[in-house]
Scaffold this motif. Structure first.
Motif, PDB file in Angstrom:
ATOM      1  N   ALA A 344     -52.836  39.354 -31.009  1.00 18.73           N
ATOM      2  CA  ALA A 344     -52.419  39.607 -32.389  1.00 18.73           C
ATOM      3  C   ALA A 344     -51.677  40.935 -32.507  1.00 18.73           C
ATOM      4  O   ALA A 344     -50.668  41.038 -33.217  1.00 18.73           O
ATOM      5  N   VAL A 345     -52.156  41.956 -31.788  1.00 19.51           N
ATOM      6  CA  VAL A 345     -51.484  43.259 -31.818  1.00 19.51           C
ATOM      7  C   VAL A 345     -50.087  43.163 -31.215  1.00 19.51           C
ATOM      8  O   VAL A 345     -49.106  43.705 -31.754  1.00 19.51           O
ATOM      9  N   LEU A 346     -49.979  42.459 -30.093  1.00 17.48           N
ATOM     10  CA  LEU A 346     -48.651  42.273 -29.482  1.00 17.48           C
ATOM     11  C   LEU A 346     -47.718  41.519 -30.421  1.00 17.48           C
ATOM     12  O   LEU A 346     -46.517  41.818 -30.500  1.00 17.48           O
ATOM     13  N   THR A 347     -48.274  40.536 -31.138  1.00 19.24           N
ATOM     14  CA  THR A 347     -47.452  39.769 -32.077  1.00 19.24           C
ATOM     15  C   THR A 347     -46.901  40.667 -33.180  1.00 19.24           C
ATOM     16  O   THR A 347     -45.740  40.533 -33.593  1.00 19.24           O
ATOM     17  N   VAL A 351     -43.003  41.355 -34.116  1.00 18.37           N
ATOM     18  CA  VAL A 351     -42.462  41.199 -35.473  1.00 18.37           C
ATOM     19  C   VAL A 351     -41.679  42.438 -35.879  1.00 18.37           C
ATOM     20  O   VAL A 351     -40.573  42.348 -36.439  1.00 18.37           O
ATOM     21  N   TYR A 352     -42.227  43.608 -35.577  1.00 22.50           N
ATOM     22  CA  TYR A 352     -41.513  44.849 -35.927  1.00 22.50           C
ATOM     23  C   TYR A 352     -40.216  44.980 -35.137  1.00 22.50           C
ATOM     24  O   TYR A 352     -39.194  45.445 -35.667  1.00 22.50           O
ATOM     25  N   ALA A 353     -40.244  44.554 -33.885  1.00 25.54           N
ATOM     26  CA  ALA A 353     -39.042  44.675 -33.054  1.00 25.54           C
ATOM     27  C   ALA A 353     -37.896  43.843 -33.607  1.00 25.54           C
ATOM     28  O   ALA A 353     -36.721  44.242 -33.505  1.00 25.54           O
ATOM     29  N   PHE A 354     -38.215  42.686 -34.221  1.00 28.85           N
ATOM     30  CA  PHE A 354     -37.147  41.823 -34.715  1.00 28.85           C
ATOM     31  C   PHE A 354     -36.799  42.108 -36.171  1.00 28.85           C
ATOM     32  O   PHE A 354     -35.644  42.001 -36.570  1.00 28.85           O
ATOM     33  N   LEU A 355     -37.785  42.445 -37.003  1.00 29.99           N
ATOM     34  CA  LEU A 355     -37.504  42.720 -38.416  1.00 29.99           C
ATOM     35  C   LEU A 355     -37.100  44.171 -38.661  1.00 29.99           C
ATOM     36  O   LEU A 355     -36.443  44.464 -39.663  1.00 29.99           O
ATOM     37  N   ASN A 356     -37.566  45.064 -37.768  1.00 31.07           N
ATOM     38  CA  ASN A 356     -37.236  46.486 -37.867  1.00 31.07           C
ATOM     39  C   ASN A 356     -37.625  47.059 -39.229  1.00 31.07           C
ATOM     40  O   ASN A 356     -36.904  47.840 -39.833  1.00 31.07           O
ATOM     41  N   SER A 357     -38.816  46.637 -39.700  1.00 31.33           N
ATOM     42  CA  SER A 357     -39.297  47.122 -40.987  1.00 31.33           C
ATOM     43  C   SER A 357     -40.807  47.184 -40.947  1.00 31.33           C
ATOM     44  O   SER A 357     -41.464  46.149 -40.746  1.00 31.33           O
ATOM     45  N   TRP A 358     -41.344  48.401 -41.135  1.00 29.52           N
ATOM     46  CA  TRP A 358     -42.799  48.526 -41.137  1.00 29.52           C
ATOM     47  C   TRP A 358     -43.422  47.828 -42.342  1.00 29.52           C
ATOM     48  O   TRP A 358     -44.534  47.312 -42.272  1.00 29.52           O
ATOM     49  N   ARG A 359     -42.695  47.800 -43.456  1.00 30.69           N
ATOM     50  CA  ARG A 359     -43.216  47.141 -44.661  1.00 30.69           C
ATOM     51  C   ARG A 359     -43.382  45.631 -44.405  1.00 30.69           C
ATOM     52  O   ARG A 359     -44.438  45.051 -44.702  1.00 30.69           O
ATOM     53  N   SER A 360     -42.340  45.029 -43.842  1.00 32.33           N
ATOM     54  CA  SER A 360     -42.421  43.589 -43.551  1.00 32.33           C
ATOM     55  C   SER A 360     -43.470  43.304 -42.480  1.00 32.33           C
ATOM     56  O   SER A 360     -44.199  42.311 -42.548  1.00 32.33           O
ATOM     57  N   THR A 361     -43.563  44.199 -41.504  1.00 35.02           N
ATOM     58  CA  THR A 361     -44.561  44.012 -40.436  1.00 35.02           C
ATOM     59  C   THR A 361     -45.972  44.108 -40.985  1.00 35.02           C
ATOM     60  O   THR A 361     -46.854  43.315 -40.626  1.00 35.02           O
ATOM     61  N   LEU A 362     -46.196  45.091 -41.903  1.00 33.18           N
ATOM     62  CA  LEU A 362     -47.528  45.259 -42.476  1.00 33.18           C
ATOM     63  C   LEU A 362     -47.917  44.053 -43.321  1.00 33.18           C
ATOM     64  O   LEU A 362     -49.061  43.581 -43.265  1.00 33.18           O
ATOM     65  N   THR A 390     -63.210  26.733 -30.038  1.00 29.58           N
ATOM     66  CA  THR A 390     -62.870  27.071 -31.419  1.00 29.58           C
ATOM     67  C   THR A 390     -62.057  28.363 -31.479  1.00 29.58           C
ATOM     68  O   THR A 390     -61.137  28.481 -32.301  1.00 29.58           O
ATOM     69  N   LEU A 391     -62.367  29.310 -30.608  1.00 28.42           N
ATOM     70  CA  LEU A 391     -61.599  30.560 -30.601  1.00 28.42           C
ATOM     71  C   LEU A 391     -60.184  30.345 -30.084  1.00 28.42           C
ATOM     72  O   LEU A 391     -59.228  30.954 -30.575  1.00 28.42           O
ATOM     73  N   LEU A 392     -60.032  29.457 -29.094  1.00 35.58           N
ATOM     74  CA  LEU A 392     -58.684  29.131 -28.632  1.00 35.58           C
ATOM     75  C   LEU A 392     -57.894  28.419 -29.722  1.00 35.58           C
ATOM     76  O   LEU A 392     -56.681  28.614 -29.860  1.00 35.58           O
ATOM     77  N   GLY A 393     -58.581  27.584 -30.512  1.00 33.63           N
ATOM     78  CA  GLY A 393     -57.912  26.954 -31.638  1.00 33.63           C
ATOM     79  C   GLY A 393     -57.460  27.968 -32.673  1.00 33.63           C
ATOM     80  O   GLY A 393     -56.363  27.846 -33.240  1.00 33.63           O
ATOM     81  N   LEU A 394     -58.276  28.987 -32.904  1.00 32.24           N
ATOM     82  CA  LEU A 394     -57.876  30.050 -33.830  1.00 32.24           C
ATOM     83  C   LEU A 394     -56.683  30.838 -33.302  1.00 32.24           C
ATOM     84  O   LEU A 394     -55.801  31.235 -34.071  1.00 32.24           O
ATOM     85  N   SER A 395     -56.654  31.062 -31.983  1.00 30.39           N
ATOM     86  CA  SER A 395     -55.503  31.780 -31.409  1.00 30.39           C
ATOM     87  C   SER A 395     -54.226  30.972 -31.573  1.00 30.39           C
ATOM     88  O   SER A 395     -53.145  31.535 -31.822  1.00 30.39           O
ATOM     89  N   LEU A 396     -54.316  29.647 -31.435  1.00 30.78           N
ATOM     90  CA  LEU A 396     -53.144  28.801 -31.670  1.00 30.78           C
ATOM     91  C   LEU A 396     -52.718  28.872 -33.131  1.00 30.78           C
ATOM     92  O   LEU A 396     -51.514  28.933 -33.448  1.00 30.78           O
ATOM     93  N   ALA A 397     -53.706  28.875 -34.043  1.00 32.11           N
ATOM     94  CA  ALA A 397     -53.396  28.953 -35.470  1.00 32.11           C
ATOM     95  C   ALA A 397     -52.736  30.279 -35.828  1.00 32.11           C
ATOM     96  O   ALA A 397     -51.884  30.333 -36.727  1.00 32.11           O
ATOM     97  N   ILE A 398     -53.109  31.339 -35.128  1.00 26.70           N
ATOM     98  CA  ILE A 398     -52.490  32.647 -35.394  1.00 26.70           C
ATOM     99  C   ILE A 398     -50.995  32.592 -35.094  1.00 26.70           C
ATOM    100  O   ILE A 398     -50.160  33.132 -35.830  1.00 26.70           O
ATOM    101  N   GLY A 399     -50.649  31.933 -33.982  1.00 25.23           N
ATOM    102  CA  GLY A 399     -49.228  31.814 -33.646  1.00 25.23           C
ATOM    103  C   GLY A 399     -48.451  31.070 -34.714  1.00 25.23           C
ATOM    104  O   GLY A 399     -47.334  31.487 -35.107  1.00 25.23           O
TER     105      GLY A 399
END
Length: 450
Positions: A344-347, A351-362, A390-399
């Motif tokens: 999740a942290v890497l994601t 997001v910040y690398a592509f949007l280049n906005s801390w507001r949008s990232t937050l 179930t945790l792997l399913g949650l990780s897929l849902a996060i993506g």
């Protein structure tokens, strides 16, 4: 879209709803059972039929050949495997996934009852068990002592420790391995049997009839009723010497005259060894509805109390854990949770690398904890456990969640760059692609429903 319009037009109500969902999610998460693997019911039965003293050839001829074909006629069975062992027969039955295992158990029991008249009278009653992956030991413990004999720690494990562990919540079965089982042996003397003209069958009949308690009737009065019981259960080994085996006129032949009574232990069929030293092994199995981690914690707490008592009463006696399934399950789940958080942290950084906005990232990052914590409500309501699946399913849902959030947020930013205010940009940007995002999400759900 109704949800997005409602959230934009009534932000305070939306925030209250999100906080309430997170609170309910945290409450549901605290009530979830934690297991390493999901609870899966395998459609299979194992039938064990004890036949003491019989060789494998006899077991196959007298039991397996007479039952196997009948078991194949059970509705829904796909495969039947038979095993002939020393003193027992075993059948492994596999069914189709649509088969109700409660009905299958009753049908197998009825089939065996229908051919019972063909089977040996010495055969004991069959034991039918389901295939249950959850019936693996949660904890394995070893009881050893430098001050107590093996017989004493065996008695302590059977009479005290096992009963104490069985009373813990979530514990289904407690197995004691490598313990010496007390046995009273009646050793007949052939010369005395001939001298008093007593047969072995007469000795066996005397032991059966004179060592029992039984109701014999009632005495009724005008206002009360009393039961009459025959109290004949022998309380001590010495009393076996006085059992009357045979009467010849005025002469009475007692068991002590034709046999010697020894208070000892049964033959050892299994041994528990740790570090080259014999001990008594104790296995704890959980019930299907219990959590592996919670059962392991309660057993460990009880084990600490037992060790404190043993230090005072029997110094040198200790109960050690040789295998802890609860700790392994918690460790595996912690690894998955750490990977989930790291992903999740890497994601968020992507997001910040592509949007280049801390507001949008937050804004995108805030959707992670709110959605994941609220998802535990559905997990709890559906009766699932917290396991690696179930945790792997949650990780897929996060993506999927991050993907949808990026698309919606990028479209809102585009409207703001075109001159629209924040409220208008949020309404128009969400309305443009809301249906497409919802369709994409439901398509992914449809793929995983089967």
């Amino acid at each position: 879209m109704f949800l997005s319009d409602f959230s934009i037009k009534k932000p305070i109500a939306t925030i209250v709803m999100i906080i309430a969902l997170m609170a309910m999610g945290l409450l549901a998460m605290s009530k979830l059972r934690v297991n390493q693997n999901p609870d899966v019911e395998i459609p299979g039965l194992f039938v064990s039929i004890p036949y003491p003293g019989a060789s494998p050839d006899t077991v196959e001829r007298e039991i397996v050949n007479r039952i196997e074909k009948s078991l194949q006629s059970v509705p829904g069975v796909t495969e039947v495997y038979s095993y002939s062992n020393e003193g027992s027969a075993g059948f492994e039955m596999r069914f189709s996934f649509k088969k109700n295992m409660i009905e299958a158990t009753d049908e197998v029991r009825n089939v065996i009852s229908s051919v019972r008249y063909k089977l040996p009278t010495e055969m004991r009653e069959p034991v039918i068990r389901r295939f249950d992956p959850s019936q693996q030991p949660v904890l394995n413990m070893a009881l050893s002592s430098s001050s107590m004999s093996h017989a004493e720690i065996s008695r302590f494990a059977e009479d005290d420790l096992a009963n104490r562990l069985r009373g813990l919540p979530g514990v289904a079965t407690v197995n004691v391995n490598g313990a010496l089982k007390r046995e009273l042996s009646v050793l007949l003397r052939a010369e005395k049997l001939r001298e008093f003209n007593v047969s072995v069958s007469e000795v066996v009949a005397a032991l059966r009839t004179q060592n029992t308690n039984a109701p014999v009737g009632k005495v009724r009065g005008n206002l009360e009723e009393e039961s009459i019981r025959l109290v004949g259960r022998i309380e001590s080994p010495a009393e076996f010497q006085n059992i009357v085996v045979k009467r010849r006129g005025d002469q009475i032949v007692r068991l002590g005259q034709v046999a010697s009574i020894e208070d000892g232990f049964a033959d050892v069929n299994g041994v528990s060894i740790r570090s080259g030293k014999p001990n008594v092994g104790v296995q704890v199995l959980r019930s299907r509805e219990a959590s592996t981690v919670s059962v392991a914690k309660s057993v460990r707490k009880a084990m600490d109390e037992v060790n404190k008592e043993l230090e005072k009463t029997h110094p040198g006696t200790k109960l050690d854990v040789t295998y802890d399934g609860g700790r392994d399950a918690q460790s595996s789940l912690n690894n998955v949770i750490e990977s989930l958080i790291f992903g999740a942290v890497l994601t968020i950084f992507v997001v910040y690398a592509f949007l280049n906005s801390w507001r949008s990232t937050l804004i995108t990052a805030l959707s992670l904890p709110t959605s994941v914590i609220a998802a535990f409500i559905a997990v709890w309501l559906c009766g699932f456990t917290l396991n690696f699946m179930t945790l792997l399913g949650l990780s897929l849902a996060i993506g999927v969640l991050i993907d949808d959030a990026i698309v919606v947020r990028e479209n809102i930013v585009r409207h703001m760059q075109n001159g629209s205010d924040r409220r208008t940009a949020a309404l128009e940007g969400t309305a443009e692609i809301g249906l497409a995002v919802a369709a994409t999400t439901f398509s992914i759900i449809a793929v995983f429903i089967p």
